[in-house]
Design a protein around this motif. Structure first.
Motif, PDB file in Angstrom:
ATOM      1  N   LEU A  57       0.866  -1.233   0.038  1.00 35.68           N
ATOM      2  CA  LEU A  57       0.034  -0.085  -0.121  1.00 35.68           C
ATOM      3  C   LEU A  57       0.991   1.314  -0.018  1.00 35.68           C
ATOM      4  CD1 LEU A  57      -3.031   1.168   0.361  1.00 35.68           C
ATOM      5  CD2 LEU A  57      -2.726   1.111   2.569  1.00 35.68           C
ATOM      6  N   TYR A  58       0.846   1.831  -1.153  1.00 36.41           N
ATOM      7  CA  TYR A  58       1.720   3.248  -1.270  1.00 36.41           C
ATOM      8  C   TYR A  58       0.969   4.728  -1.213  1.00 36.41           C
ATOM      9  CZ  TYR A  58       4.863  -0.503  -3.010  1.00 36.41           C
ATOM     10  OH  TYR A  58       5.676  -1.603  -3.269  1.00 36.41           O
ATOM     11  N   TYR A  59      -0.212   4.339  -0.798  1.00 39.11           N
ATOM     12  CA  TYR A  59      -0.857   5.790  -0.320  1.00 39.11           C
ATOM     13  C   TYR A  59      -2.088   5.286   0.407  1.00 39.11           C
ATOM     14  CZ  TYR A  59       0.961   7.483  -5.001  1.00 39.11           C
ATOM     15  OH  TYR A  59       1.766   7.845  -6.082  1.00 39.11           O
ATOM     16  N   ALA A  60      -1.871   6.246   1.417  1.00 35.74           N
ATOM     17  CA  ALA A  60      -3.265   6.251   2.234  1.00 35.74           C
ATOM     18  C   ALA A  60      -4.313   7.536   2.252  1.00 35.74           C
ATOM     19  CB  ALA A  60      -2.496   6.015   3.775  1.00 35.74           C
ATOM     20  N   SER A  61      -5.263   7.348   2.731  1.00 35.28           N
ATOM     21  CA  SER A  61      -6.192   8.443   2.739  1.00 35.28           C
ATOM     22  C   SER A  61      -7.009   8.291   4.037  1.00 35.28           C
ATOM     23  CB  SER A  61      -7.084   8.450   1.618  1.00 35.28           C
ATOM     24  OG  SER A  61      -7.440   9.743   1.415  1.00 35.28           O
ATOM     25  N   GLY A  62      -7.641   9.388   4.483  1.00 35.10           N
ATOM     26  CA  GLY A  62      -8.460   9.406   5.692  1.00 35.10           C
ATOM     27  C   GLY A  62      -8.877  10.704   5.910  1.00 35.10           C
ATOM     28  N   ASP A  63      -9.137  10.810   7.358  1.00 36.76           N
ATOM     29  CA  ASP A  63      -9.652  12.318   7.858  1.00 36.76           C
ATOM     30  C   ASP A  63      -8.612  13.299   7.747  1.00 36.76           C
ATOM     31  OD1 ASP A  63     -11.863  10.980   8.193  1.00 36.76           O
ATOM     32  OD2 ASP A  63     -12.213  11.151  10.431  1.00 36.76           O
ATOM     33  N   ILE A  64      -7.378  13.000   7.593  1.00 34.90           N
ATOM     34  CA  ILE A  64      -6.531  13.994   7.490  1.00 34.90           C
ATOM     35  C   ILE A  64      -6.559  14.965   6.484  1.00 34.90           C
ATOM     36  CG2 ILE A  64      -4.015  14.611   7.012  1.00 34.90           C
ATOM     37  CD1 ILE A  64      -3.197  11.976   8.487  1.00 34.90           C
ATOM     38  N   VAL A  65      -7.333  14.457   5.297  1.00 35.39           N
ATOM     39  CA  VAL A  65      -7.514  15.049   4.163  1.00 35.39           C
ATOM     40  C   VAL A  65      -9.061  14.964   3.655  1.00 35.39           C
ATOM     41  CG1 VAL A  65      -5.397  14.748   3.218  1.00 35.39           C
ATOM     42  CG2 VAL A  65      -6.869  12.973   2.823  1.00 35.39           C
ATOM     43  N   MET A  66      -9.847  14.837   4.652  1.00 32.86           N
ATOM     44  CA  MET A  66     -11.270  14.652   4.218  1.00 32.86           C
ATOM     45  C   MET A  66     -12.076  15.674   3.662  1.00 32.86           C
ATOM     46  SD  MET A  66     -13.738  14.654   7.623  1.00 32.86           S
ATOM     47  CE  MET A  66     -15.021  14.502   6.531  1.00 32.86           C
ATOM     48  N   THR A  67     -11.490  17.053   3.811  1.00 33.76           N
ATOM     49  CA  THR A  67     -12.246  18.076   3.299  1.00 33.76           C
ATOM     50  C   THR A  67     -11.916  18.260   1.835  1.00 33.76           C
ATOM     51  OG1 THR A  67     -10.350  19.443   3.998  1.00 33.76           O
ATOM     52  CG2 THR A  67     -11.895  19.254   5.634  1.00 33.76           C
ATOM     53  N   TRP A  68     -10.914  17.663   1.300  1.00 41.05           N
ATOM     54  CA  TRP A  68     -10.737  17.867  -0.140  1.00 41.05           C
ATOM     55  C   TRP A  68     -10.956  16.450  -0.878  1.00 41.05           C
ATOM     56  CZ3 TRP A  68     -11.644  22.092  -2.407  1.00 41.05           C
ATOM     57  CH2 TRP A  68     -11.200  22.434  -3.712  1.00 41.05           C
ATOM     58  N   GLN A  69     -11.506  15.424  -0.247  1.00 39.35           N
ATOM     59  CA  GLN A  69     -11.572  14.102  -0.982  1.00 39.35           C
ATOM     60  C   GLN A  69     -12.506  14.007  -1.936  1.00 39.35           C
ATOM     61  OE1 GLN A  69     -12.094  11.335   2.427  1.00 39.35           O
ATOM     62  NE2 GLN A  69     -10.000  10.656   2.165  1.00 39.35           N
ATOM     63  N   GLY A  70     -13.727  15.164  -2.066  1.00 38.76           N
ATOM     64  CA  GLY A  70     -14.612  15.067  -2.925  1.00 38.76           C
ATOM     65  C   GLY A  70     -15.803  14.213  -2.391  1.00 38.76           C
ATOM     66  N   MET A  71     -17.054  14.906  -2.390  1.00 39.49           N
ATOM     67  CA  MET A  71     -18.247  14.047  -2.165  1.00 39.49           C
ATOM     68  C   MET A  71     -19.309  14.444  -3.205  1.00 39.49           C
ATOM     69  SD  MET A  71     -18.719  13.343   1.956  1.00 39.49           S
ATOM     70  CE  MET A  71     -19.096  14.884   2.440  1.00 39.49           C
ATOM     71  N   MET A  72     -19.325  13.865  -4.216  1.00 38.07           N
ATOM     72  CA  MET A  72     -20.437  14.138  -5.144  1.00 38.07           C
ATOM     73  C   MET A  72     -21.642  13.932  -4.866  1.00 38.07           C
ATOM     74  SD  MET A  72     -20.665  15.681  -8.240  1.00 38.07           S
ATOM     75  CE  MET A  72     -18.908  15.762  -8.924  1.00 38.07           C
ATOM     76  N   ALA A  73     -22.682  14.896  -4.661  1.00 34.19           N
ATOM     77  CA  ALA A  73     -24.013  14.496  -4.273  1.00 34.19           C
ATOM     78  C   ALA A  73     -24.882  15.341  -5.290  1.00 34.19           C
ATOM     79  CB  ALA A  73     -23.955  15.355  -2.829  1.00 34.19           C
ATOM     80  N   ILE A  74     -26.275  14.833  -5.009  1.00 32.21           N
ATOM     81  CA  ILE A  74     -27.355  15.652  -5.648  1.00 32.21           C
ATOM     82  C   ILE A  74     -27.936  16.583  -4.813  1.00 32.21           C
ATOM     83  CG2 ILE A  74     -29.523  15.186  -6.943  1.00 32.21           C
ATOM     84  CD1 ILE A  74     -27.105  13.886  -8.404  1.00 32.21           C
ATOM     85  N   LEU A  75     -28.105  18.064  -5.152  1.00 29.52           N
ATOM     86  CA  LEU A  75     -28.834  18.747  -4.189  1.00 29.52           C
ATOM     87  C   LEU A  75     -30.341  18.935  -5.074  1.00 29.52           C
ATOM     88  CD1 LEU A  75     -26.435  22.147  -4.272  1.00 29.52           C
ATOM     89  CD2 LEU A  75     -26.505  19.933  -2.935  1.00 29.52           C
ATOM     90  N   LEU A 104     -32.733  19.196  -9.698  1.00 30.47           N
ATOM     91  CA  LEU A 104     -31.630  18.707  -9.320  1.00 30.47           C
ATOM     92  C   LEU A 104     -30.347  18.790  -9.845  1.00 30.47           C
ATOM     93  CD1 LEU A 104     -33.000  14.658  -9.354  1.00 30.47           C
ATOM     94  CD2 LEU A 104     -33.327  16.550  -7.664  1.00 30.47           C
ATOM     95  N   SER A 105     -29.167  18.895  -8.985  1.00 29.74           N
ATOM     96  CA  SER A 105     -28.017  19.299  -9.561  1.00 29.74           C
ATOM     97  C   SER A 105     -26.925  18.523  -8.925  1.00 29.74           C
ATOM     98  CB  SER A 105     -27.757  20.707  -9.132  1.00 29.74           C
ATOM     99  OG  SER A 105     -28.795  21.727  -9.758  1.00 29.74           O
ATOM    100  N   SER A 106     -26.094  17.955  -9.493  1.00 34.86           N
ATOM    101  CA  SER A 106     -24.934  17.366  -8.985  1.00 34.86           C
ATOM    102  C   SER A 106     -23.882  18.077  -8.699  1.00 34.86           C
ATOM    103  CB  SER A 106     -24.207  16.217 -10.253  1.00 34.86           C
ATOM    104  OG  SER A 106     -23.880  16.789 -11.197  1.00 34.86           O
ATOM    105  N   LEU A 107     -23.169  18.115  -7.690  1.00 28.97           N
ATOM    106  CA  LEU A 107     -22.335  19.222  -7.031  1.00 28.97           C
ATOM    107  C   LEU A 107     -21.372  18.251  -6.181  1.00 28.97           C
ATOM    108  CD1 LEU A 107     -21.610  22.215  -7.419  1.00 28.97           C
ATOM    109  CD2 LEU A 107     -22.611  22.340  -5.022  1.00 28.97           C
ATOM    110  N   ASP A 108     -20.179  18.587  -6.106  1.00 29.39           N
ATOM    111  CA  ASP A 108     -19.089  18.270  -5.343  1.00 29.39           C
ATOM    112  C   ASP A 108     -19.266  18.930  -4.062  1.00 29.39           C
ATOM    113  OD1 ASP A 108     -16.853  17.493  -4.117  1.00 29.39           O
ATOM    114  OD2 ASP A 108     -15.154  18.170  -5.314  1.00 29.39           O
ATOM    115  N   VAL A 109     -19.815  18.781  -3.154  1.00 29.59           N
ATOM    116  CA  VAL A 109     -20.041  19.230  -1.791  1.00 29.59           C
ATOM    117  C   VAL A 109     -18.822  19.001  -1.068  1.00 29.59           C
ATOM    118  CG1 VAL A 109     -22.551  19.188  -1.706  1.00 29.59           C
ATOM    119  CG2 VAL A 109     -21.185  17.265  -0.659  1.00 29.59           C
ATOM    120  N   GLY A 110     -17.930  17.897  -1.202  1.00 23.43           N
ATOM    121  CA  GLY A 110     -16.743  17.968  -0.555  1.00 23.43           C
ATOM    122  C   GLY A 110     -15.773  19.206  -0.766  1.00 23.43           C
ATOM    123  N   GLY A 111     -15.698  19.392  -2.201  1.00 25.26           N
ATOM    124  CA  GLY A 111     -14.684  20.651  -2.344  1.00 25.26           C
ATOM    125  C   GLY A 111     -15.282  21.916  -2.617  1.00 25.26           C
ATOM    126  N   LEU A 112     -16.712  22.024  -2.706  1.00 30.55           N
ATOM    127  CA  LEU A 112     -17.463  23.348  -2.834  1.00 30.55           C
ATOM    128  C   LEU A 112     -18.277  23.693  -1.711  1.00 30.55           C
ATOM    129  CD1 LEU A 112     -18.071  22.915  -6.771  1.00 30.55           C
ATOM    130  CD2 LEU A 112     -16.415  24.270  -5.454  1.00 30.55           C
TER     131      LEU A 112
END
Length: 487
Positions: free
Chosen positions: A183-201, A333-341
């Motif tokens: 495993l050469y990359y990890a991810s988690g709450d250290i970077v959760m604010t920019w991981q992206g969460m595409m949602a439907i508004l 309905l609008s798809s939007l990256d609520v994690g990044g925006l």
């Protein structure tokens, strides 16, 4: 000061109790999702001894004022709050609290080096034998495989103290991006604010007069939020507002979607480019009947006459037509990256709700939210693995305590989503993020749905796939062979 930090930690953990109830307790009212949240988010009167899992860290460790240096892409420091100062802003101050807790625990400081192309600098540093960087945070699709094939990264599985099974790490990433037990990359709450969460508004104004079988949140929690239901829901909302006989960006639509993010529907429908085999090696699994079905359903959404396609990046969003259409309420309905925006949600004046990307159908167990960003690497010539591992684990844990609740609170500051159901959806999305080796290590497979449905206006997935399969497999073989040579 350590006593004060422990008190602050306990108080913050209180706010997380409702979150824990969502992910760990209660009866499920829908497939793969618990919704037993019966009290307001911070309505807890008693602090118990055990507020959740704790990290296993070295006691009394003193790293002598070591400066923990992150090499990142431009703007990542602000997005991840890696090395910041207190300014009264909720998320920023949460980053400060996290760093202060780790600094006090281990006697370390933090510094971030940002640049538009960090990979060449990282490569030169490692090849020269320098040890100036503790962590590297690259762009999700820029140089990611090259750092592995060039043997520039340390295996997280060999990093002491970093327990990637804990909730402050993303276990789906561990399973998806692992390569043959490495495993050469990890991810988690250290970077959760920019991981992206595409949602439907969904714009609640449009709900007036609609004859829905049930509330949209209830539909979601009952596991019935699907691509077919979404296609049914958007019917009849498009209007030629200016009366010119043409449907353009000044008119109204049932769905506003990003031209380049069709793959988020693919991942939402629980289809990945690769899955690991029994030994952890990635296997190409894109050519399935499920993928054909996803392409057909996505085609029905995009070419329904109710959808407007535009394109934006997180950087261009504030000045885009996409943003104007959302803010002016010209899409149901609008798809939007609520994690990044998430910060951009504050300007929306009408009431709106948040839903995850839809399932393929009701038999799908969980909602899935694609995540490709937020990769963290450690240089292969790390001078002190125990120090790096302990710092990584502490950063992740205190991000779990401070950054995670602050992030959700910031999103929920918007008047439209100050509601318990929205909090439940956001937490569910975060817990169901999905990574894919086929996205981060190759750019030929994940966007095939856009190439077929949007670019070719077709549902002929088989022909497009046939043209790409050999190229994809060749790239995968190169990565796998390079890793096997090191064993």
């Amino acid at each position: 000061m350590k006593k004060n930090a422990r008190i602050a930690s306990s108080l913050m953990a209180i706010a997380l109790l409702s979150t824990a109830m969502i992910s760990c307790g209660g009866e499920s009212t829908g497939p793969g999702y618990n919704t037993d949240v019966t009290a307001p988010i911070a309505d807890t009167a008693v602090v118990t001894e055990d507020l959740g899992p704790k990290p296993d860290l070295p006691e009394g460790a003193d790293f002598g004022g070591h400066t923990v240096r992150f090499l990142t892409l431009t703007n990542y420091n602000n997005n991840f709050r890696l090395a910041v100062e207190s300014d009264g802003e909720t998320l920023n101050d949460a980053g400060v609290r996290r760093n202060d807790a780790v600094s006090e625990l281990f006697n370390v400081e933090f510094e971030t080096v940002e640049m538009d192309s960090p990979i060449p600098t990282f490569r030169n540093s490692v090849m020269a034998g320098d040890t100036e960087y503790d962590f590297v945070l690259p762009h999700a699709t820029d140089g990611v495989p090259g750092m592995v094939t060039d043997q520039l990264l340390y295996d997280w599985n060999n990093l002491p103290y970093a327990d990637l099974t804990k909730p402050w790490w993303n276990t789906m990433m561990t399973e998806s991006l692992g390569i043959g037990g490495h495993l050469y990359y990890a991810s988690g709450d250290i970077v959760m604010t920019w991981q992206g969460m595409m949602a439907i508004l969904f714009n609640k104004t449009y709900l007036s007069g609609m004859d829905l079988k049930k509330d949209l949140y209830e539909t979601c929690f009952d596991g019935e939020w699907t691509m077919d239901y979404m296609a049914e829901l958007i019917k009849g909302h498009s209007k030629d507002i200016n009366g010119d006989g043409k449907m353009t960006e000044v008119d109204q639509y049932g769905l506003l979607d990003n031209t380049n993010t069709g793959y988020t529907y693919m991942y939402g429908a629980d289809q990945r480019v690769t899955v690991p085999d029994a030994d952890g090696w990635p296997v190409l699994t894109l050519n399935t009947e499920r993928m054909v079905e996803i392409v057909n359903k996505y085609y029905n959404l995009i070419h329904s006459g109710e959808t407007y396609l535009d394109v934006y990046s997180n950087a261009s969003y504030p000045t885009s037509t996409y943003r104007n259409m959302i803010v002016e309420g010209r899409s149901f309905l609008s798809s939007l990256d609520v994690g990044g925006l998430y910060a951009q949600l504050r300007e929306i004046e009408f009431d709106f709700g948040i839903l995850p990307m839809p399932k393929l159908d009701e038999t799908q167990e969980n909602y899935r939210v694609f995540c490709g960003a937020g990769l963290i690497g450690v240089p292969t010539n790390v001078p002190d693995p125990e120090r790096t591992g302990a710092i990584a684990e502490a950063l992740a844990y205190y991000s779990y305590e401070y950054i995670r609740p602050a992030f959700f609170d910031i999103v929920l500051e918007n008047k439209a989503v100050r509601e318990e159901n929205a909090y439940r959806v956001l937490q569910m999305m975060h817990e169901n993020k999905v990574f894919d080796f086929g996205f981060n290590f190759d750019n030929n497979g994940y966007n095939i749905i856009k190439e077929v449905v949007v670019d070719q206006k077709s549902t002929d997935f088989a022909s497009r796939y046939a043209k790409k399969e050999k190229v994809i497999l060749k790239n995968f073989d190169k990565i796998i062979s390079a890793i096997k040579e090191t064993e």
